[in-house]
Scaffold this motif. Structure first.
Motif, mmCIF file in Angstrom:
data_model
loop_
_atom_site.group_PDB
_atom_site.id
_atom_site.type_symbol
_atom_site.label_atom_id
_atom_site.label_comp_id
_atom_site.label_asym_id
_atom_site.label_seq_id
_atom_site.Cartn_x
_atom_site.Cartn_y
_atom_site.Cartn_z
ATOM 1 N N LEU A 83 0.809 -1.215 0.000
ATOM 2 C CA LEU A 83 0.000 0.000 0.000
ATOM 3 C C LEU A 83 0.848 1.273 0.000
ATOM 4 O O LEU A 83 0.390 2.318 -0.463
ATOM 5 C CB LEU A 83 -0.928 0.005 1.224
ATOM 6 N N ILE A 84 2.059 1.195 0.515
ATOM 7 C CA ILE A 84 2.923 2.376 0.588
ATOM 8 C C ILE A 84 3.658 2.650 -0.722
ATOM 9 O O ILE A 84 3.741 3.791 -1.192
ATOM 10 C CB ILE A 84 3.946 2.220 1.737
ATOM 11 N N LEU A 85 4.175 1.608 -1.335
ATOM 12 C CA LEU A 85 5.060 1.802 -2.493
ATOM 13 C C LEU A 85 4.394 2.415 -3.719
ATOM 14 O O LEU A 85 5.037 3.223 -4.413
ATOM 15 C CB LEU A 85 5.720 0.467 -2.864
ATOM 16 N N PRO A 86 3.139 2.074 -4.054
ATOM 17 C CA PRO A 86 2.581 2.644 -5.294
ATOM 18 C C PRO A 86 2.651 4.165 -5.349
ATOM 19 O O PRO A 86 3.010 4.740 -6.372
ATOM 20 C CB PRO A 86 1.123 2.141 -5.270
ATOM 21 N N HIS A 87 2.293 4.827 -4.290
ATOM 22 C CA HIS A 87 2.322 6.292 -4.285
ATOM 23 C C HIS A 87 3.523 6.847 -3.531
ATOM 24 O O HIS A 87 3.973 7.954 -3.793
ATOM 25 C CB HIS A 87 1.057 6.855 -3.626
ATOM 26 N N GLY A 88 4.027 6.069 -2.561
ATOM 27 C CA GLY A 88 5.063 6.572 -1.671
ATOM 28 C C GLY A 88 6.385 6.855 -2.341
ATOM 29 O O GLY A 88 7.127 7.751 -1.911
ATOM 30 N N LEU A 89 6.712 6.120 -3.391
ATOM 31 C CA LEU A 89 7.982 6.362 -4.064
ATOM 32 C C LEU A 89 8.074 7.796 -4.562
ATOM 33 O O LEU A 89 9.026 8.525 -4.267
ATOM 34 C CB LEU A 89 8.139 5.384 -5.236
ATOM 35 N N LEU A 90 7.073 8.225 -5.310
ATOM 36 C CA LEU A 90 7.090 9.584 -5.857
ATOM 37 C C LEU A 90 6.776 10.619 -4.783
ATOM 38 O O LEU A 90 7.392 11.693 -4.743
ATOM 39 C CB LEU A 90 6.066 9.691 -6.989
ATOM 40 N N GLU A 91 5.841 10.295 -3.904
ATOM 41 C CA GLU A 91 5.434 11.242 -2.861
ATOM 42 C C GLU A 91 6.596 11.581 -1.933
ATOM 43 O O GLU A 91 6.880 12.762 -1.665
ATOM 44 C CB GLU A 91 4.292 10.642 -2.065
ATOM 45 N N LEU A 92 7.282 10.554 -1.438
ATOM 46 C CA LEU A 92 8.390 10.794 -0.512
ATOM 47 C C LEU A 92 9.567 11.458 -1.219
ATOM 48 O O LEU A 92 10.267 12.277 -0.617
ATOM 49 C CB LEU A 92 8.827 9.479 0.138
ATOM 50 N N THR A 93 9.779 11.122 -2.490
ATOM 51 C CA THR A 93 10.843 11.781 -3.238
ATOM 52 C C THR A 93 10.585 13.283 -3.303
ATOM 53 O O THR A 93 11.502 14.099 -3.123
ATOM 54 C CB THR A 93 10.942 11.213 -4.665
ATOM 55 N N ALA A 94 9.327 13.671 -3.544
ATOM 56 C CA ALA A 94 8.978 15.095 -3.600
ATOM 57 C C ALA A 94 9.220 15.769 -2.252
ATOM 58 O O ALA A 94 9.717 16.896 -2.185
ATOM 59 C CB ALA A 94 7.522 15.258 -4.022
ATOM 60 N N VAL A 95 8.873 15.074 -1.169
ATOM 61 C CA VAL A 95 9.107 15.632 0.163
ATOM 62 C C VAL A 95 10.599 15.763 0.430
ATOM 63 O O VAL A 95 11.059 16.764 1.005
ATOM 64 C CB VAL A 95 8.438 14.745 1.242
ATOM 65 N N PHE A 96 11.376 14.763 0.009
ATOM 66 C CA PHE A 96 12.824 14.827 0.200
ATOM 67 C C PHE A 96 13.433 15.973 -0.610
ATOM 68 O O PHE A 96 14.363 16.643 -0.152
ATOM 69 C CB PHE A 96 13.476 13.499 -0.218
ATOM 70 N N VAL A 97 12.921 16.197 -1.817
ATOM 71 C CA VAL A 97 13.396 17.315 -2.634
ATOM 72 C C VAL A 97 13.112 18.629 -1.921
ATOM 73 O O VAL A 97 13.976 19.517 -1.832
ATOM 74 C CB VAL A 97 12.726 17.307 -4.027
ATOM 75 N N ALA A 98 11.893 18.765 -1.385
ATOM 76 C CA ALA A 98 11.521 20.000 -0.685
ATOM 77 C C ALA A 98 12.421 20.233 0.524
ATOM 78 O O ALA A 98 12.872 21.354 0.782
ATOM 79 C CB ALA A 98 10.058 19.934 -0.246
ATOM 80 N N ALA A 99 12.681 19.164 1.293
ATOM 81 C CA ALA A 99 13.545 19.298 2.462
ATOM 82 C C ALA A 99 14.961 19.688 2.051
ATOM 83 O O ALA A 99 15.591 20.552 2.679
ATOM 84 C CB ALA A 99 13.571 17.982 3.247
ATOM 85 N N ALA A 100 15.464 19.068 1.000
ATOM 86 C CA ALA A 100 16.817 19.383 0.530
ATOM 87 C C ALA A 100 16.916 20.816 0.042
ATOM 88 O O ALA A 100 17.906 21.511 0.288
ATOM 89 C CB ALA A 100 17.216 18.415 -0.586
ATOM 90 N N VAL A 101 15.878 21.287 -0.653
ATOM 91 C CA VAL A 101 15.870 22.673 -1.125
ATOM 92 C C VAL A 101 15.867 23.630 0.054
ATOM 93 O O VAL A 101 16.546 24.666 0.043
ATOM 94 C CB VAL A 101 14.649 22.915 -2.033
ATOM 95 N N GLY A 102 15.105 23.281 1.092
ATOM 96 C CA GLY A 102 15.099 24.105 2.295
ATOM 97 C C GLY A 102 16.469 24.164 2.952
ATOM 98 O O GLY A 102 16.932 25.241 3.363
ATOM 99 N N LEU A 103 17.133 23.024 3.047
ATOM 100 C CA LEU A 103 18.475 22.989 3.645
ATOM 101 C C LEU A 103 19.489 23.739 2.779
ATOM 102 O O LEU A 103 20.396 24.399 3.304
ATOM 103 C CB LEU A 103 18.916 21.538 3.831
ATOM 104 N N ARG A 104 19.332 23.640 1.469
ATOM 105 C CA ARG A 104 20.231 24.383 0.574
ATOM 106 C C ARG A 104 20.018 25.886 0.737
ATOM 107 O O ARG A 104 20.975 26.670 0.659
ATOM 108 C CB ARG A 104 19.984 23.958 -0.871
#
Length: 331
Positions: A211-232
């Motif tokens: 249940l997590i992987l179908p949407h979680g792969l792209l969803e969590l990647t987007a969240v990780f991108v946002a967090a990385a942009v914030g840290l940058r």
């Protein structure tokens, strides 16, 4: 000051400025006249505000000056070409340019989630400290799976999209401070790790990942991108390089704003997958395959389209004409 006498003396200039500001085209002489009147009326507004701040007059003069400023500086309407350039050049180039940041953030977050999950499996008291046994049985037995079908598909997709966009917005908005980004990211990663650990502890790991992987792969990647942009963004004023701290922060802030807008679309896609694919009757392998395809397309978008745009000189920042002036610096 006699306000009525002041108005009678200068109202002709105000009306003339208002007239020029309302024209679509100006001759050279009219443009010079508009700039001259703009300076004069700005002075008049300052005098009125300091000596006799009549609200209606202040509002009128401010409105006239705003229209005059718009006429003098002009405006550039956003076109479909601008939108196309954003998604084919600016956004992917910004993602490619920041790839080391969000790839490192992604790997670190995934490792942390698995570490937390493994630790929780070995220390089951972490579950009983937060939930009763009845609540655990309900969560593992039905609640986790029912979460994805509790609402109509379109409503659930919208709720998920808004929630994830809020998390991403927090990461970017708090980026200037640095530590709050880590806190928001850690909260989400730890929550996923504990949930996974709980499901695995009760032999429901297959259901969890199904249940997590179908949407979680792209969803969590987007969240990780946002967090990385914030840290940058945080790092841009800690270590600005040859630029001033203000110029460095401004440049990264403009790029961060563009990435935030692009992530709205990415999260819309992941929200659609979570709302329509995850709770669907498709076989688990098919649902996971859809998630893998979406994630693969995102990486292709970054490392093919984004890499090409970056090599063409696109930085992810706005056009130079839209940037504020900055002082020259030594190389």
């Amino acid at each position: 000051m006699d306000l009525d006498a002041y108005i009678a003396t200068h109202v002709g200039q105000w009306r003339r400025l208002e007239e020029l500001a309302g024209r679509r085209r100006l001759t050279g002489a009219e443009s010079d006249e508009l700039l001259d009147l703009y300076q004069r009326v700005s002075t008049h507004l300052s005098v009125v505000r300091s000596a006799s701040p009549d609200p209606s007059l202040v509002s009128y003069l401010s409105s006239v000056l705003a229209r005059a400023r718009h006429t003098a500086t002009g405006s550039r309407a956003t076109t479909w070409r601008d939108l196309g350039d954003f998604f084919t050049q600016t956004f992917p180039a910004a993602l490619y340019r920041t790839r080391r940041w969000w790839l490192a953030t992604s790997v670190g977050s995934v490792v942390l989630a698995f570490v937390v999950g493994a630790w929780a499996v070995r220390h089951p008291e972490v579950f009983t400290q937060q939930m009763t046994q009845r609540e655990i049985d309900a969560y593992v037995g039905t609640d986790f799976a029912n979460y994805y079908s509790e609402f109509p598909h379109h409503e659930f997709a919208t709720l998920v999209w808004l929630n994830n966009a809020w998390v991403a917005a927090q990461c970017i908005a708090l980026g200037v401070l640095g530590l709050p980004v880590l806190w928001v990211l850690a909260q989400n990663v730890v929550a996923v790790g504990i949930a996974g650990g709980l499901m695995v502890s009760y032999d429901r790991g297959a259901l969890f990942f199904g249940l997590i992987l179908p949407h979680g792969l792209l969803e969590l990647t987007a969240v990780f991108v946002a967090a990385a942009v914030g840290l940058r963004l945080f790092w841009s004023w800690i270590e600005p390089g040859p630029r001033s701290r203000l110029d460095s922060l401004a440049a990264e802030g403009r790029t961060a704003a563009g990435i935030a807008l692009g992530l709205v679309v990415v999260l819309f896609v992941s929200g659609g997958i979570e709302g329509f694919v995850t709770p669907s009757g498709l076989p688990t392998w098919a649902r996971i395959l859809i998630g893998v395809v979406a994630e693969t397309l995102f990486f292709a978008y970054v490392f093919v389209v984004g890499r090409r745009a970056a090599r063409a000189g696109v930085t992810g920042d706005v056009a130079e004409s839209d940037q504020s002036a900055s002082a020259p610096v030594a190389a």
